[in-house]
Design a protein around this motif. Structure first.
Motif, PDB file in Angstrom:
ATOM      1  N   GLY A 196      36.348  72.936  73.296  1.00  0.00           N
ATOM      2  CA  GLY A 196      37.706  73.273  72.893  1.00  0.00           C
ATOM      3  C   GLY A 196      38.714  72.145  72.970  1.00  0.00           C
ATOM      4  N   ASN A 197      38.395  71.078  73.672  1.00  0.00           N
ATOM      5  CA  ASN A 197      39.298  69.924  73.708  1.00  0.00           C
ATOM      6  C   ASN A 197      39.268  69.136  72.411  1.00  0.00           C
ATOM      7  OD1 ASN A 197      36.604  69.349  74.515  1.00  0.00           O
ATOM      8  ND2 ASN A 197      37.224  67.373  75.329  1.00  0.00           N
ATOM      9  N   PHE A 198      38.252  69.374  71.586  1.00  0.00           N
ATOM     10  CA  PHE A 198      38.169  68.750  70.274  1.00  0.00           C
ATOM     11  C   PHE A 198      38.337  69.768  69.147  1.00  0.00           C
ATOM     12  CE2 PHE A 198      35.628  65.517  72.660  1.00  0.00           C
ATOM     13  CZ  PHE A 198      36.447  64.420  72.386  1.00  0.00           C
ATOM     14  N   PHE A 199      37.600  70.874  69.231  1.00  0.00           N
ATOM     15  CA  PHE A 199      37.629  71.856  68.140  1.00  0.00           C
ATOM     16  C   PHE A 199      37.089  73.185  68.644  1.00  0.00           C
ATOM     17  CE2 PHE A 199      36.271  74.030  64.314  1.00  0.00           C
ATOM     18  CZ  PHE A 199      37.203  73.656  63.366  1.00  0.00           C
ATOM     19  N   ARG A 200      37.816  74.268  68.327  1.00  0.00           N
ATOM     20  CA  ARG A 200      37.361  75.611  68.654  1.00  0.00           C
ATOM     21  C   ARG A 200      37.054  76.340  67.364  1.00  0.00           C
ATOM     22  NH1 ARG A 200      38.405  77.568  73.708  1.00  0.00           N
ATOM     23  NH2 ARG A 200      38.545  79.682  72.893  1.00  0.00           N
ATOM     24  N   GLY A 201      35.833  76.876  67.261  1.00  0.00           N
ATOM     25  CA  GLY A 201      35.404  77.510  66.033  1.00  0.00           C
ATOM     26  C   GLY A 201      36.305  78.632  65.583  1.00  0.00           C
ATOM     27  N   ILE A 202      36.728  79.500  66.524  1.00  0.00           N
ATOM     28  CA  ILE A 202      37.535  80.647  66.135  1.00  0.00           C
ATOM     29  C   ILE A 202      38.903  80.222  65.620  1.00  0.00           C
ATOM     30  CG2 ILE A 202      38.500  81.076  68.440  1.00  0.00           C
ATOM     31  CD1 ILE A 202      38.065  84.117  67.813  1.00  0.00           C
ATOM     32  N   GLU A 203      39.454  79.126  66.181  1.00  0.00           N
ATOM     33  CA  GLU A 203      40.726  78.623  65.702  1.00  0.00           C
ATOM     34  C   GLU A 203      40.577  77.993  64.319  1.00  0.00           C
ATOM     35  OE1 GLU A 203      42.205  76.014  68.694  1.00  0.00           O
ATOM     36  OE2 GLU A 203      42.574  77.627  70.135  1.00  0.00           O
ATOM     37  N   GLY A 204      39.447  77.330  64.100  1.00  0.00           N
ATOM     38  CA  GLY A 204      39.185  76.788  62.771  1.00  0.00           C
ATOM     39  C   GLY A 204      39.083  77.883  61.734  1.00  0.00           C
ATOM     40  N   ALA A 205      38.453  79.008  62.121  1.00  0.00           N
ATOM     41  CA  ALA A 205      38.333  80.142  61.205  1.00  0.00           C
ATOM     42  C   ALA A 205      39.696  80.720  60.874  1.00  0.00           C
ATOM     43  CB  ALA A 205      37.427  81.203  61.824  1.00  0.00           C
ATOM     44  N   GLU A 206      40.583  80.746  61.866  1.00  0.00           N
ATOM     45  CA  GLU A 206      41.934  81.263  61.646  1.00  0.00           C
ATOM     46  C   GLU A 206      42.728  80.380  60.688  1.00  0.00           C
ATOM     47  OE1 GLU A 206      43.426  81.486  65.586  1.00  0.00           O
ATOM     48  OE2 GLU A 206      42.399  83.380  66.066  1.00  0.00           O
ATOM     49  N   LYS A 207      42.309  79.112  60.567  1.00  0.00           N
ATOM     50  CA  LYS A 207      43.003  78.178  59.664  1.00  0.00           C
ATOM     51  C   LYS A 207      42.328  78.096  58.301  1.00  0.00           C
ATOM     52  CE  LYS A 207      44.717  75.392  63.511  1.00  0.00           C
ATOM     53  NZ  LYS A 207      44.676  74.081  64.214  1.00  0.00           N
ATOM     54  N   GLY A 208      41.364  78.980  58.065  1.00  0.00           N
ATOM     55  CA  GLY A 208      40.793  79.067  56.729  1.00  0.00           C
ATOM     56  C   GLY A 208      39.399  78.504  56.567  1.00  0.00           C
ATOM     57  N   ILE A 209      38.828  77.920  57.636  1.00  0.00           N
ATOM     58  CA  ILE A 209      37.456  77.422  57.548  1.00  0.00           C
ATOM     59  C   ILE A 209      36.501  78.601  57.745  1.00  0.00           C
ATOM     60  CG2 ILE A 209      35.745  75.833  58.521  1.00  0.00           C
ATOM     61  CD1 ILE A 209      38.036  74.122  59.563  1.00  0.00           C
ATOM     62  N   GLU A 210      35.493  78.685  56.927  1.00  0.00           N
ATOM     63  CA  GLU A 210      34.494  79.734  57.076  1.00  0.00           C
ATOM     64  C   GLU A 210      33.999  79.776  58.517  1.00  0.00           C
ATOM     65  OE1 GLU A 210      30.244  80.896  54.952  1.00  0.00           O
ATOM     66  OE2 GLU A 210      30.865  78.796  55.146  1.00  0.00           O
ATOM     67  N   ARG A 211      33.914  80.975  59.133  1.00  0.00           N
ATOM     68  CA  ARG A 211      33.632  81.096  60.564  1.00  0.00           C
ATOM     69  C   ARG A 211      32.330  80.409  60.957  1.00  0.00           C
ATOM     70  NH1 ARG A 211      34.448  84.347  65.252  1.00  0.00           N
ATOM     71  NH2 ARG A 211      33.314  83.188  66.851  1.00  0.00           N
ATOM     72  N   ALA A 212      31.251  80.616  60.193  1.00  0.00           N
ATOM     73  CA  ALA A 212      29.977  79.999  60.563  1.00  0.00           C
ATOM     74  C   ALA A 212      30.094  78.477  60.536  1.00  0.00           C
ATOM     75  CB  ALA A 212      28.870  80.458  59.622  1.00  0.00           C
ATOM     76  N   ARG A 213      30.819  77.964  59.548  1.00  0.00           N
ATOM     77  CA  ARG A 213      30.997  76.507  59.459  1.00  0.00           C
ATOM     78  C   ARG A 213      31.891  76.003  60.583  1.00  0.00           C
ATOM     79  NH1 ARG A 213      29.916  73.526  54.845  1.00  0.00           N
ATOM     80  NH2 ARG A 213      29.803  75.505  53.719  1.00  0.00           N
ATOM     81  N   ALA A 214      32.940  76.752  60.893  1.00  0.00           N
ATOM     82  CA  ALA A 214      33.843  76.359  61.976  1.00  0.00           C
ATOM     83  C   ALA A 214      33.099  76.328  63.309  1.00  0.00           C
ATOM     84  CB  ALA A 214      35.024  77.327  62.052  1.00  0.00           C
ATOM     85  N   ASP A 215      32.251  77.312  63.540  1.00  0.00           N
ATOM     86  CA  ASP A 215      31.470  77.325  64.782  1.00  0.00           C
ATOM     87  C   ASP A 215      30.508  76.142  64.838  1.00  0.00           C
ATOM     88  OD1 ASP A 215      32.722  79.536  65.778  1.00  0.00           O
ATOM     89  OD2 ASP A 215      31.089  80.931  65.364  1.00  0.00           O
ATOM     90  N   SER A 216      29.973  75.743  63.691  1.00  0.00           N
ATOM     91  CA  SER A 216      29.085  74.574  63.663  1.00  0.00           C
ATOM     92  C   SER A 216      29.835  73.311  64.065  1.00  0.00           C
ATOM     93  CB  SER A 216      28.479  74.405  62.264  1.00  0.00           C
ATOM     94  OG  SER A 216      27.639  75.495  61.947  1.00  0.00           O
ATOM     95  N   ILE A 217      31.074  73.191  63.617  1.00  0.00           N
ATOM     96  CA  ILE A 217      31.896  72.037  64.013  1.00  0.00           C
ATOM     97  C   ILE A 217      32.145  72.084  65.519  1.00  0.00           C
ATOM     98  CG2 ILE A 217      34.123  70.888  63.714  1.00  0.00           C
ATOM     99  CD1 ILE A 217      34.198  72.124  60.868  1.00  0.00           C
ATOM    100  N   GLY A 218      32.396  73.284  66.038  1.00  0.00           N
ATOM    101  CA  GLY A 218      32.597  73.427  67.476  1.00  0.00           C
ATOM    102  C   GLY A 218      31.370  73.026  68.276  1.00  0.00           C
ATOM    103  N   MET A 219      30.187  73.328  67.746  1.00  0.00           N
ATOM    104  CA  MET A 219      28.949  72.917  68.431  1.00  0.00           C
ATOM    105  C   MET A 219      28.856  71.394  68.519  1.00  0.00           C
ATOM    106  SD  MET A 219      26.122  75.502  66.812  1.00  0.00           S
ATOM    107  CE  MET A 219      26.654  77.116  66.235  1.00  0.00           C
ATOM    108  N   LEU A 220      29.257  70.714  67.459  1.00  0.00           N
ATOM    109  CA  LEU A 220      29.243  69.250  67.482  1.00  0.00           C
ATOM    110  C   LEU A 220      30.205  68.718  68.543  1.00  0.00           C
ATOM    111  CD1 LEU A 220      29.193  68.482  63.642  1.00  0.00           C
ATOM    112  CD2 LEU A 220      27.265  68.476  65.236  1.00  0.00           C
ATOM    113  N   ALA A 221      31.332  69.402  68.716  1.00  0.00           N
ATOM    114  CA  ALA A 221      32.291  68.988  69.748  1.00  0.00           C
ATOM    115  C   ALA A 221      31.668  69.073  71.134  1.00  0.00           C
ATOM    116  CB  ALA A 221      33.547  69.863  69.663  1.00  0.00           C
ATOM    117  N   THR A 222      30.841  70.100  71.378  1.00  0.00           N
ATOM    118  CA  THR A 222      30.210  70.214  72.697  1.00  0.00           C
ATOM    119  C   THR A 222      29.237  69.063  72.945  1.00  0.00           C
ATOM    120  OG1 THR A 222      28.298  71.575  72.038  1.00  0.00           O
ATOM    121  CG2 THR A 222      30.355  72.736  72.518  1.00  0.00           C
ATOM    122  N   VAL A 223      28.607  68.564  71.891  1.00  0.00           N
ATOM    123  CA  VAL A 223      27.679  67.438  72.057  1.00  0.00           C
ATOM    124  C   VAL A 223      28.444  66.184  72.461  1.00  0.00           C
ATOM    125  CG1 VAL A 223      25.968  65.979  70.912  1.00  0.00           C
ATOM    126  CG2 VAL A 223      26.003  68.437  70.457  1.00  0.00           C
TER     127      VAL A 223
END
Length: 246
Positions: free
Chosen positions: A63-90
């Protein structure tokens, strides 16, 4: 949680733990990204805890880089937003691994999202092997699937690895009846059951995580990560915390 004149009760019972660290815990007083001083403090806390003979797996958020649910709220497809969030955890996991190894403690990042040029893909066998070698295992990529939080990932990994407790590091010293930042009358629970936490809708972890922990009879220890040595202190039964029991 402690007994006089002997080894703390928790240390006798909890020899393998999963520590859930949010991405926000890694950014300190910054508004985003990583804070070097905070990263070093958390790494030292993990190393000192491992020195007690405890096997430690760490599940990190992003969440310090990207939170999937917040990305989804800004218009990014939820599955794609969650994938970006996974990269942030790495990214967080790699930074934490480096901070730990700078202190002379061996660590390994295992990612549920395979990226072998950066770290080892997650498998239960690999994680157990590294734990048996007294390496701190840092688990990235959540569950590897969208629509699941890293809290659920922590509960899943704790079950897979036969962990004795999930240590949920937060910004407050336990679970409260309401948000203590908003409600000055909020009271802190010392102990709860999984059923009580779910029925009271206490949102320190999501329902899926609580349900997984309940099904596998894994205690959850909720504590504040703000102070130096917080992980070790919580494990030794010192300071304020909430213990959620089966």
């Amino acid at each position: 949680m402690t007994e006089e004149g002997g080894t703390p009760e928790a240390l006798r019972q909890w020899r393998r733990v999963v520590v859930k660290l949010s991405g926000e815990a890694l950014m300190g007083h910054r508004t985003h990204g990583l804070d070097a001083e905070t990263l070093e403090r958390l790494a030292l806390d993990l190393v000192e805890t491992a020195a007690l003979g405890v096997e430690i797996a760490v599940v990190v958020g992003g969440g310090n880089f990207f939170r999937g649910i917040e990305g989804a709220e800004k218009g990014i497809e939820r599955a794609r937003a969650d994938s970006i969030g996974m990269l942030a955890t790495v990214m967080n996991a790699l930074a934490l691994e480096f901070a730990i190894e700078k202190l002379g403690q061996s660590a390994r990042v295992l990612s549920a999202v395979p990226m072998p040029s950066l770290c080892q893909p997650y498998s239960r066998q690999a994680a157990l092997h590294h734990l048996s070698k007294q390496r701190i295992v840092i688990l990235a990529g959540g569950t590897g699937n969208p629509f699941f939080t890293t809290d659920t990932g922590a509960a899943l990994r704790a079950a897979e690895l036969s962990s004795d407790v999930i240590m949920k590091a937060t910004q407050v010293d336990g679970i409260y009846s309401a948000d203590p930042k908003i409600d000055p009358k909020a009271t802190r629970y010392t102990k709860l059951t999984h059923d009580e936490a779910i029925n009271k809708n206490l949102a320190v972890m999501d329902t899926a995580a609580f349900a997984l922990a309940r099904e596998n009879k894994i205690p959850i220890l909720v504590f504040s990560i703000k102070e130096r040595g917080a992980i070790r202190a919580a494990l030794e039964g010192k300071g304020l915390a909430t213990l959620v029991l089966p």
